[in-house]
Design an enzyme around this catalytic site. Structure first.
Site, mmCIF file in Angstrom:
data_model
loop_
_atom_site.group_PDB
_atom_site.id
_atom_site.type_symbol
_atom_site.label_atom_id
_atom_site.label_comp_id
_atom_site.label_asym_id
_atom_site.label_seq_id
_atom_site.Cartn_x
_atom_site.Cartn_y
_atom_site.Cartn_z
ATOM 1 N N ASP A 134 -8.141 -1.763 4.521
ATOM 2 C CA ASP A 134 -8.404 -0.322 4.396
ATOM 3 C C ASP A 134 -8.734 0.345 5.739
ATOM 4 O O ASP A 134 -9.887 0.626 6.057
ATOM 5 C CB ASP A 134 -9.527 -0.068 3.382
ATOM 6 N N ASP A 189 -13.479 2.848 7.817
ATOM 7 C CA ASP A 189 -14.082 2.524 6.521
ATOM 8 C C ASP A 189 -14.737 1.156 6.619
ATOM 9 O O ASP A 189 -14.416 0.227 5.880
ATOM 10 C CB ASP A 189 -13.027 2.559 5.416
ATOM 11 N N ASN A 231 -14.630 -3.823 2.041
ATOM 12 C CA ASN A 231 -13.281 -3.851 2.610
ATOM 13 C C ASN A 231 -13.044 -5.109 3.432
ATOM 14 O O ASN A 231 -12.146 -5.156 4.264
ATOM 15 C CB ASN A 231 -13.037 -2.621 3.477
ATOM 16 N N ARG A 283 0.864 -1.182 0.000
ATOM 17 C CA ARG A 283 0.000 0.000 0.000
ATOM 18 C C ARG A 283 0.896 1.227 0.000
ATOM 19 O O ARG A 283 1.754 1.398 0.883
ATOM 20 C CB ARG A 283 -0.916 0.016 1.224
ATOM 21 N N GLU A 324 -7.330 3.370 6.659
ATOM 22 C CA GLU A 324 -6.836 4.745 6.627
ATOM 23 C C GLU A 324 -7.771 5.742 7.295
ATOM 24 O O GLU A 324 -7.367 6.869 7.608
ATOM 25 C CB GLU A 324 -6.544 5.195 5.194
#
Length: 359
Positions: free
Chosen positions: A244, A226, A231, A65, A246
Site C-alpha cells: 500500500d 501509509d 500494511n 491492484r 498509494e
C-alpha cells in the site's frame, strides 16, 4: 469496525475472463487464470484481487491492484498506479525493503476497465484492521519480546527507506517536496472529499496546525505514506512484505513516524473504549523515535504537531469512508458532521492540549 465494508462493484468472473485475455497477449502461449477472490480486508482505496496465473508451465500466485470504480465512492480523487508500481521497485531494488516483486503495470483501462498492476503474492501474517489487532489474536497475544521485535522491524523499514538517497527523477512522481506542499495537498483533498458537507472539527485542526507550524520542519525524504503495521506482512515477527504505497510523498520523516504511531493509538483507543486492555506498551512514541534515532542518527522533532496532523489526515480519510458506507447502505448520515470522524474525541483532546508553536 466489526462489519465487512463493501469496497467494489466489479464482477469477479468477468474480471477473471478479461485478465486471461490480457495475460495471453502479454506473455503468449497457453495461459490460465484461476478463480479470483478478494481478501477479507480489501483495503479502503485500491481494489485488491488474488489469483494464480499459469503460463509456460509455471504457476505464480499473484495479486492485482486496481483503481476503484467511480460508482464505489473512491477514497482518493486519483490513483497513480504507475507511481505505486515505481516506488515498490525503488523500495525493493534501491532501499532493500521487502516490497513484493512487481510483475506488470497496465496503464490502459481497456483490458479490465481501469489501470492496474500485478505483483507476486507474499506469504505471512498481517495485523488485522477488522477486528483490530489490539482486540486479540497472534500479535496481541504474543510475548512482549516478540511484539517489540515486530515494532523495531517495522521502524527499521522506515529507516531504510528514509536514509536511501534517491535522484530528483526518481522522486518526481511523488509530488512537490516539503511539509507545506504536503499540508496544502491534504487541504485540497479535504475540499474534494468534504467541500459539499464540511466537517468543522477537521477545519479547526487545519487552523491549529498553522499555529503550531515548526520553524524548521527538517530534511525531506521519500515517504511510504501509509506507514503502519497493517500494511506489513510478517514471518516470525519480522517484516517480509510492505504494501500500500498509494500515499507515497516527499517530506519530513516525521510524517511517516507519526502516522505509524498514531494508527496504533487509533486502534488502541477503540480497544480500551470497548473495555479491553489492548496493547498499551506497543508503538509508544518515545520507543519508536528512539529506535529510529539509533538506526539513522536523526532525532525526530515537533511530535505534537505531527501527531495532530496524522489524526487530522486520518479523520479526512475516515469521514470519506463513512460516505462510502452511506453509498452502499451500510451507514446513515449523522446529525453532527463531526461524528463522521470515528476518532473525534482524540482530535478534540489534541486540539485542547496547551502546546505552543514549535521553535
Amino acid at each position: 469496525m466489526t462489519e465487512q465494508m463493501r469496497t467494489s462493484t466489479r464482477d469477479l468472473e468477468e474480471l477473471r475472463r478479461r485478465a486471461t485475455v490480457w495475460l495471453r497477449a502479454k506473455v503468449g502461449g497457453s495461459v490460465t487464470v484461476s478463480e479470483m477472490s478478494r481478501p477479507a480486508e480489501n483495503g479502503m482505496s485500491s481494489e485488491t484481487l488474488f489469483f494464480t496465473a499459469t503460463w509456460n508451465g509455471r504457476a505464480t500466485r499473484c495479486v492485482a491492484r486496481l483503481a476503484p470504480a467511480p460508482e464505489a465512492v473512491p477514497v482518493f480523487p486519483s490513483y497513480d498506479l504507475g507511481a505505486q508500481f515505481a516506488i515498490m521497485r525503488l523500495a525493493r531494488e534501491k532501499a532493500g525493503i521487502p516490497a513484493p516483486r512487481t510483475l506488470w503495470f497496465e496503464p490502459d483501462p481497456g483490458p479490465l476497465g481501469t489501470p492496474f498492476f500485478v505483483m507476486e503474492r507474499a506469504e505471512g501474517e498481517v495485523p488485522a484492521d477488522v477486528m483490530p489487532y489490539t482486540f486479540g489474536g497472534w500479535l496481541c497475544d504474543a510475548s512482549p519480546e516478540d511484539q517489540r521485535r515486530l515494532q523495531d522491524g517495522s521502524v527499521a523499514v522506515l529507516a531504510a527507506l528514509h536514509r536511501t538517497a534517491f535522484t530528483p527523477a526518481e522522486l518526481a512522481p511523488f509530488g512537490a517536496p516539503g511539509l507545506r506542499a504536503h499540508v496544502d495537498a491534504q487541504r485540497a483533498y479535504y475540499e474534494w472529499a468534504h467541500g459539499a458537507h464540511r466537517i468543522p472539527l477537521l477545519e479547526r485542526a487545519f487552523d491549529r496546525l498553522e499555529q503550531l507550524w515548526p520553524d524548521d520542519p527538517g530534511p525531506d525524504v521519500l515517504l511510504w505514506g501509509d506507514a503502519r503495521i497493517g500494511n506489513l506482512m510478517f514471518q516470525d515477527f519480522t517484516p517480509v512484505a510492505v504494501f500500500d504505497w498509494e500515499m507515497a510523498a516527499v517530506g519530513p520523516c516525521e510524517l511517516d513516524l507519526s502516522w505509524m504511531i498514531f494508527l496504533h493509538r487509533f486502534f488502541q483507543d477503540l480497544t480500551t473504549g470497548g473495555g479491553l486492555p489492548g496493547m498499551p506498551g506497543f508503538m509508544r512514541a518515545e520507543d519508536v523515535c528512539r529506535t529510529y534515532r539509533d538506526l539513522t542518527g536523526y532525532e525526530p522533532r515537533h511530535l505534537h504537531f505531527y501527531e495532530l496532523y496524522a489524526a487530522l489526515r486520518h479523520g479526512v480519510i475516515m469521514a470519506r469512508i463513512w460516505q462510502r458506507r452511506i453509498r452502499f447502505g451500510e451507514q446513515s448520515m449523522p446529525d453532527d458532521p463531526d461524528d463522521m470522524v470515528l476518532h473525534r474525541a482524540t482530535i478534540e483532546e489534541l486540539l485542547d492540549a496547551g502546546y505552543e508553536p514549535a521553535s
